[in-house]
Design a protein around this motif. Structure first.
Motif, short mmCIF file in Angstrom:
data_model
loop_
_atom_site.label_atom_id
_atom_site.label_comp_id
_atom_site.label_asym_id
_atom_site.label_seq_id
_atom_site.Cartn_x
_atom_site.Cartn_y
_atom_site.Cartn_z
N GLY A 292 0.79 -1.23 0.00
CA GLY A 292 0.00 0.00 0.00
C GLY A 292 0.82 1.27 0.00
O GLY A 292 0.27 2.35 -0.23
N THR A 293 2.08 1.17 0.28
CA THR A 293 2.95 2.35 0.23
C THR A 293 3.30 2.65 -1.22
O THR A 293 3.63 1.75 -1.98
CB THR A 293 4.23 2.11 1.05
N ARG A 294 3.24 3.93 -1.58
CA ARG A 294 3.41 4.29 -2.99
C ARG A 294 4.19 5.59 -3.13
O ARG A 294 3.92 6.57 -2.42
CB ARG A 294 2.05 4.44 -3.65
N ALA A 295 5.15 5.60 -4.03
CA ALA A 295 5.90 6.82 -4.35
C ALA A 295 5.82 7.07 -5.84
O ALA A 295 6.01 6.15 -6.64
CB ALA A 295 7.36 6.68 -3.91
N GLU A 296 5.55 8.32 -6.21
CA GLU A 296 5.49 8.71 -7.61
C GLU A 296 6.41 9.89 -7.83
O GLU A 296 6.27 10.93 -7.17
CB GLU A 296 4.05 9.08 -8.00
N ALA A 297 7.38 9.73 -8.72
CA ALA A 297 8.35 10.79 -9.00
C ALA A 297 8.27 11.17 -10.46
O ALA A 297 8.26 10.30 -11.34
CB ALA A 297 9.76 10.32 -8.64
N GLU A 298 8.22 12.46 -10.74
CA GLU A 298 8.13 12.96 -12.10
C GLU A 298 9.14 14.10 -12.27
O GLU A 298 9.16 15.06 -11.50
CB GLU A 298 6.71 13.48 -12.39
N ASP A 299 9.99 13.95 -13.31
CA ASP A 299 10.98 14.98 -13.63
C ASP A 299 11.86 15.28 -12.43
O ASP A 299 12.10 16.44 -12.07
CB ASP A 299 10.29 16.25 -14.13
N CYS A 300 12.35 14.23 -11.80
CA CYS A 300 13.20 14.37 -10.61
C CYS A 300 14.61 13.85 -10.88
O CYS A 300 14.86 13.15 -11.86
CB CYS A 300 12.59 13.63 -9.42
N GLU A 301 15.52 14.19 -9.97
CA GLU A 301 16.90 13.73 -10.09
C GLU A 301 17.36 13.17 -8.75
O GLU A 301 17.16 13.81 -7.70
CB GLU A 301 17.81 14.87 -10.53
N ILE A 302 17.95 11.98 -8.79
CA ILE A 302 18.53 11.35 -7.59
C ILE A 302 19.98 11.05 -7.93
O ILE A 302 20.26 10.28 -8.85
CB ILE A 302 17.78 10.07 -7.22
N ARG A 303 20.92 11.62 -7.20
CA ARG A 303 22.31 11.52 -7.64
C ARG A 303 23.30 11.68 -6.48
O ARG A 303 22.93 12.06 -5.37
CB ARG A 303 22.61 12.57 -8.70
#
Length: 811
Positions: A292-303
């Motif tokens: 049930g846990t949910r993450a939505e990422a749009e136009d993001c940067e992880i670095r």
């Protein structure tokens, strides 16, 4: 008593109703004042508990020099219960059980206040009727919470600052719903921003949270928040934490320089991340847990990871989706595990990944569409049974291996391209499956498609170009190819039989079957039994020795092998502890000889041994690089030493496993270059004795001869571990494990039939021990399918039970 005076200026028309002039205390002035009056307060310290219950204005006297301090010995320093205006005062509370400034009702305007206190709370806004506007105020409260909004209260805080707090900087609970604009929260001993409880919300715009002893932002227990244009950095814990049905939206936020997770969410929490950056994090950039846990990422940067953990971690049934995102300069990009866990990635870039860009295991699912993977050791790795998903329209460039499928994993790969892999474009082994449609490999330094162990892989309309070692290498029967082409040959690769590079199936040409090296892959962090989750993923290869030894103990049979490995492990562990105590430690030679028939678990134990040594700090990574004669011996003088050096370098920090090592020294060697490989290996083991553990394996008699070839060989390998053949009862147990893993059951009479079958089966050189057990199970499943397919309405028992009639014929 005040050190100064208070002048009340009346603004109303009925002046005869009240007294005007100066007062020697705030209480008297407030009692005389009416709505709209202005109280000019002379500089000084007022030891009063001030209560404002009318819509008046309190401010410092015009032109006066020095602060106005409201500093009672106990209780609330200033209480506001009206739509008053309070400007340019210093509030000093001393009561650890009460707030310094309390707003209980109305819509007051509070500006340019300095709250310096050791109270329970610096500013507390309470109650559904409270909705202050707070501007340019600063709170310094090392004894408690900086700002607290609760019990349905509202409020707007503009350009405010919490300069220190002994607990949370800003706490919202009990249905509070404030808005922060351009605020700064720093040097707190609790979370920077804390939201708790159903109905509690926070809207923060262009705020900064930093120098926090704990999490930067914490949302829990059905609370919800939205952060826009905010910065969270320099925390001692996670950057952002969501727990228990929390909801949070981050837009144009920057989370950086956190030693733990950038964003961590659990227990049915929901995160929406847009146009944001997570960088310089010590564990996971984004970790998502629980069903049930949910993450939505749009136009993001992880670095820019500073640790050894995956940038995105999804497990325990959670889901995550990334659209138009960029993940770069990290050890592993995406790690998804456990049945029910899922990652969807669209139009995203994964680059400069030290280990695996996408890793899928324990029944998890990953879907990648139109993604680009560059500069990674492994592009995507589907690791084990039940793990799968789809790769569609993806490109893999400058990887060691583009896509790996192992241990029963079964992904679908469509319209994908692997360019310039170091070792293989697509690699399938150890019972992996996979369907590859319209895929392409170009400029591989190794193979294009490399399928070993008889894996049942399906290839359709695939194409290879300029692959140095061959376009297609199928080491055993199993793969099915249709409409596949290679620039090595104009022929069409088709049919079920083994496809040989440069050979048209059905012709008389033959090539000796070989078992080339498994691609070099770095194992991403995995969960340890000692420390759960990403926090316990371990550094480097990372499972704890207890976990790995437990996996060793779970293997069927091999009791003498388990005792030998444990004895060796104990010697190494005690030696390490003696060194830490300043004592001499006995020298333990870690290089091993494994002898025994094929299929007795030698490769599996070698892999576990590497992980054990890594967990003890003896090896840096503990990964396994498996090679055989074909990978070490060249065709001309000098090339063998180069190949051997390359294999050794790939194994640095881990285990170099040489299968069928006796093939390096054939009895009738003549001018064979195998001896050159042995000589080179002996020198490398001496020059780099702490960097690599070497394990040589093969049949018992042949390995005894191998150890006599070079005088230095026997001295390098001080311990020989013999892997005995499995007894029929142990082969039965392997089949039972396979059935349990694949959700089948052994029906009545099948166990006895299997014992009889394994007792009677010929034990010649081709007998594969554990592999034979697995192949027997697969054959039973096929025969079971043919039997049950004829039933009109099969029951659950029909679909799961295997009976004696499902056994194959004896070979």
């Amino acid at each position: 008593m005040a050190q100064g005076s208070v002048q009340v200026t009346h603004t109303g028309t009925a002046r005869w109703r009240r007294r005007a002039g100066e007062y020697d205390c705030l209480a008297s002035a407030l009692e005389a004042a009416a709505d709209g009056d202005v109280l000019f307060i002379a500089p000084g310290t007022y030891r009063e508990n001030v209560v404002v219950a009318r819509d008046v204005t309190l401010r410092g006297a015009e032109g006066a020099v020095g602060p106005v301090r409201i500093a009672p010995a106990e209780g609330v320093a200033l209480t506001v219960r009206a739509s008053a205006t309070v400007i340019d005062l210093q509030i000093e509370g001393q009561d650890s059980a009460a707030p310094a400034l309390l707003v209980e009702d109305g819509a007051p305007d509070l500006s340019d206040l300095r709250i310096t206190t050791r109270s329970a709370v610096g500013i507390e806004v309470r109650g559904t009727g409270s909705r202050p506007t707070v501007r340019r105020c600063a709170v310094d409260n090392p004894g408690g919470v900086g700002i607290s909004v609760l019990d349905g209260a509202d409020g707007v805080f503009e350009d405010c600052e919490v300069v220190a707090a002994g607990q949370s900087g800003v706490a919202v609970h009990g249905g509070g719903h404030p808005r922060l604009e351009r605020c700064r929260v720093h040097h707190t001993s609790g979370a920077g921003l804390s939201l708790t409880g159903e109905g509690s919300t926070l809207d923060a715009v262009d705020c900064e949270v930093y120098e926090i002893r704990g999490a930067g932002v914490q949302v829990a227990a059905r609370a919800a928040g939205r952060l826009t244009g905010c910065r969270v950095h320099r925390t001692s814990g996670d950057g952002v934490v969501l727990d228990t049905d929390a909801v949070l939206a981050l837009d144009r936020c920057d989370i950086h320089d956190v030693p733990e997770n950038g964003v961590d969410l659990r227990s049915r929490s929901v995160l929406t991340l847009t146009r944001s950056t997570v960088r310089r994090f010590g564990r996971n950039g984004l970790s998502v847990w629980d069903p049930g846990t949910r993450a939505e990422a749009e136009d993001c940067e992880i670095r820019d990871s500073t640790g050894d953990y995956p940038a995105v971690w999804v497990s325990d049934g959670a889901t995550a989706s990334l659209g138009s995102c960029r993940v770069r300069e990290v050890p592993d990009a995406l790690f998804v595990l456990d049945r029910g866990s899922r990652v969807d990635v669209v139009d995203s870039d994964l680059s400069q990944v030290r280990n695996t860009a996408v890793s899928v295991r324990d029944g998890a699912t990953a879907r990648l569409e139109d993604c680009r993977v560059r500069e990674a050791a492994t592009g995507a790795w589907f690791r084990d049974h039940g793990s799968g998903g789809t790769l569609t329209g993806c490109t893999f460039d400058a990887t060691a291996t583009g896509v790996i499928v192992t241990k029963g994993a079964d992904p679908t790969v469509r319209d994908c391209t692997v360019s310039s892999p170091v070792e293989a474009g697509f690699y399938v082994s150890a019972g992996g499956r996979g369907t590859f449609d319209d895929c392409r490999v170009t400029d591989s330094a190794g193979y294009g498609f490399h399928v070993i162990d008889g894996c049942r892989t399906t290839l359709a309309r695939c194409r290879t170009e300029r692959c140095a070692r061959g376009g297609y290498q199928f080491a055993e029967d199993g793969p099915v190819s249709e409409g596949c082409t290679s620039d090595e040959s104009a022929a069409l690769l088709a049919g079920v039989s083994r496809a040989v590079p440069g050979t048209v199936p059905g012709t008389a040409a033959t090539v000796p079957a070989v078992r080339p090296a498994a691609p070099r892959v770095a194992v991403p962090a995995q969960r340890s039994s000692e420390e759960p989750g990403p926090a316990g993923a371990g550094s480097g290869p990372g499972r704890g020795s207890t976990t790995v030894l437990g996996e060793l103990d779970a293997l069927v049979g091999l009791e003498s092998v388990k005792r030998e490995v444990r004895a060796l492990t104990d010697m190494i562990e005690v030696g390490r502890r003696r060194q830490e105590a300043g004592l001499k430690a006995a020298s333990v030679r870690r290089h091993l000889v494994f002898t025994g028939s094929p299929g007795t678990g030698k490769t599996t134990v070698a892999r576990l041994y590497g992980e054990i040594l890594a967990s003890l700090g003896v090896l840096e990574r503990g990964h396994l690089v498996e090679v055989s004669r074909v990978d070490l011996v060249g065709e001309h003088i000098g090339s063998t030493a180069i190949r051997t050096q390359e294999a050794f370098d790939r194994a640095r920090g881990g285990v170099l496993f040489i299968d069928e090592a006796y093939a390096l020294s054939p009895e009738d060697s003549g001018r064979d270059f195998g001896r050159e490989a042995i000589d080179t290996l002996v020198k490398l083991m001496e020059d780099h004795r702490e960097a690599v553990v070497v394990i040589v394996a093969g049949y018992t008699a042949e390995m005894e001869r191998f150890l006599t070839v070079n005088p230095g060989v026997a001295s390098r390998f001080s311990r020989t571990i013999t892997f005995g053949d499995y007894a029929p009862e142990e082969l039965l147990r392997i089949v039972e494990q396979q059935a349990e893993e694949h959700e089948y059951r052994i029906g009545e009479g099948a166990a006895e039939a299997l014992l009889t079958y394994f007792t009677a089966i010929p034990k010649g050189p081709a007998f594969g021990n554990g592999r034979t057990a697995r192949q027997t199970f697969e054959a039973m499943v096929e025969r079971h399918a043919g039997r049950v397919a004829q039933l009109r309405d099969p029951s659950t028992d029909d679909l799961t039970l295997l009976y004696p009639e499902d056994l194959p014929e004896l070979p």
